[in-house]
Design an enzyme around this catalytic site. Structure first.
Site, PDB file in Angstrom:
ATOM      1  CG  ASP A  33      -1.983   7.704   0.332  1.00  8.84           C
ATOM      2  OD1 ASP A  33      -0.934   8.475   0.320  1.00  8.84           O
ATOM      3  OD2 ASP A  33      -2.942   7.673  -0.241  1.00  8.84           O
TER       4      ASP A  33
ATOM      5  CG  ASP B  76      -2.067   1.225   1.185  1.00  7.92           C
ATOM      6  OD1 ASP B  76      -2.375   1.603   0.021  1.00  7.92           O
ATOM      7  OD2 ASP B  76      -2.191   1.573   2.181  1.00  7.92           O
TER       8      ASP B  76
END
Length: 345
Positions: free
Chosen positions: A28, A26
């Site tokens: 953010d 991922d």
């Protein structure tokens, strides 16, 4: 896919970058926050890549193109190409293309990343509900997306046009705090149209399928900061996961995780990719669990932490085992306040 209920974090004698061939990362809250690299992210990822691990950046943010994301990562010191980036825009574009003929018009409620992904699948982006769209595709459009775009979506969906969403994240991290995500905008259209979209992003199967198709990973490790997207997506896909505590998930939320939200491994940040993971063992003497110099158990509805050491994460891992075992296939209600205060996490 039915998965066994995890009652403790897993161990690994190998460092994770040696035990898995691909990290599905991922962005953010894991790699960067507010556009700036998180501490230790750059050097950890470069070391993992140089050691032979493939890095794939998997994001529910449908606003930016893979080219833009790759350029951002390269600027931060993590060289990446567009092929290293998988977005929910790509996943939803594939989902739509499998249900509509080539050239079909799609009303776009979102940004350039979504438009590019639709064109790559042979679909034609349009801007109005009056352009006779065969589908509506909704993705995060950035903080400046006008309200009029949501109105166009509402008009089309209320007329019965099939509706697709890149993802359903209600919130996103930002440099100033937690902000509304695409899922919040989807709720606006849902109120108007009285129906729900087909969604593609994490934790749903279309995103996992898109990721595996594009990376060819045989033994992937999902790395994320969110229990309800990253970790749930890994659980649904039947693959292992690493939760890092650099994003939205707090230790208290981790201890109360339901079975589908329990990660395989827990670490402070991306340095966890480069190290083995310690064993969390049953402690026959106390009836609880031990990790390193820490021991944890549930007593009278409270999580109790004993021992101590230089690594508070071992204490958190032991607490996870005690809380998850007590909860079984439910959610632990044991009070963890005093135990977590001891760890300072």
């Amino acid at each position: 896919m039915n998965q066994p209920v995890r009652t403790r974090p897993e161990s690994s004698r190998q460092s994770l970058n040696e035990a898995y061939d691909t990290a599905l990362l991922d962005l953010d809250g894991v790699v960067y926050a507010g556009g700036e690299a998180i501490d230790h992210a750059v050097e950890s990822l470069v070391t993992a890549r140089d050691g032979g691990m493939r890095l794939a950046y998997v994001t529910n943010n449908a606003l930016r193109t893979p080219e833009a994301v790759a350029e951002h990562l390269t600027r931060l010191g993590m060289p990446a190409t567009p092929d290293d980036v998988i977005t929910s825009a790509q996943a939803v574009a594939r989902l739509i293309s499998e249900q509509l003929p080539k050239g079909a018009r799609v009303l776009v409620i979102g940004g350039e990343g979504l438009r590019v992904a639709l064109r790559e699948r042979g679909l034609t982006p349009v801007d109005s509900a009056d352009d006779d769209p065969a589908a509506v595709a909704q993705g995060y459009g950035g903080p400046d997306m006008p309200w009029a775009r949501l109105m166009e979506a509402g008009y089309a969906v209320a007329r019965g046009v099939p509706w697709f969403a890149s993802n359903l994240d209600l919130t996103i991290p930002s440099g100033r705090g937690i902000a509304p995500g695409n899922g919040a905008a989807v709720e606006v259209v849902r109120i108007v149209a009285g129906t729900s979209p087909q969604a593609a992003g994490k934790p749903l199967p279309p995103m996992h399928r898109e990721t595996i198709l594009r990376t060819g990973a045989r033994r992937p490790l999902v790395v994320g900061d969110r229990l309800d997207t990253d970790i749930e997506g890994a659980y649904a896909g039947g693959v292992d996961s690493l939760l890092v505590l650099t994003g939205v998930t707090t230790p208290a939320q981790l201890l109360a995780a339901e079975p589908g939200h329990r990660p395989s491994y827990v670490d402070r940040d991306l340095r966890g990719l480069l190290t083995p993971q310690p064993e969390v063992a049953h402690d026959g003497e106390s009836g609880g669990f031990r990790c390193g110099d820490w021991a944890a158990r549930v007593e009278n509805g409270e999580l109790v932490l004993a021992g101590g050491g230089e690594e508070p994460l071992d204490g958190l891992r032991a607490l996870c085992a005690a809380a998850w075992s007590e909860a079984g296939d439910g959610v632990s209600g044991a009070d963890a306040g005093k135990a977590l205060a001891r760890l300072g996490l």
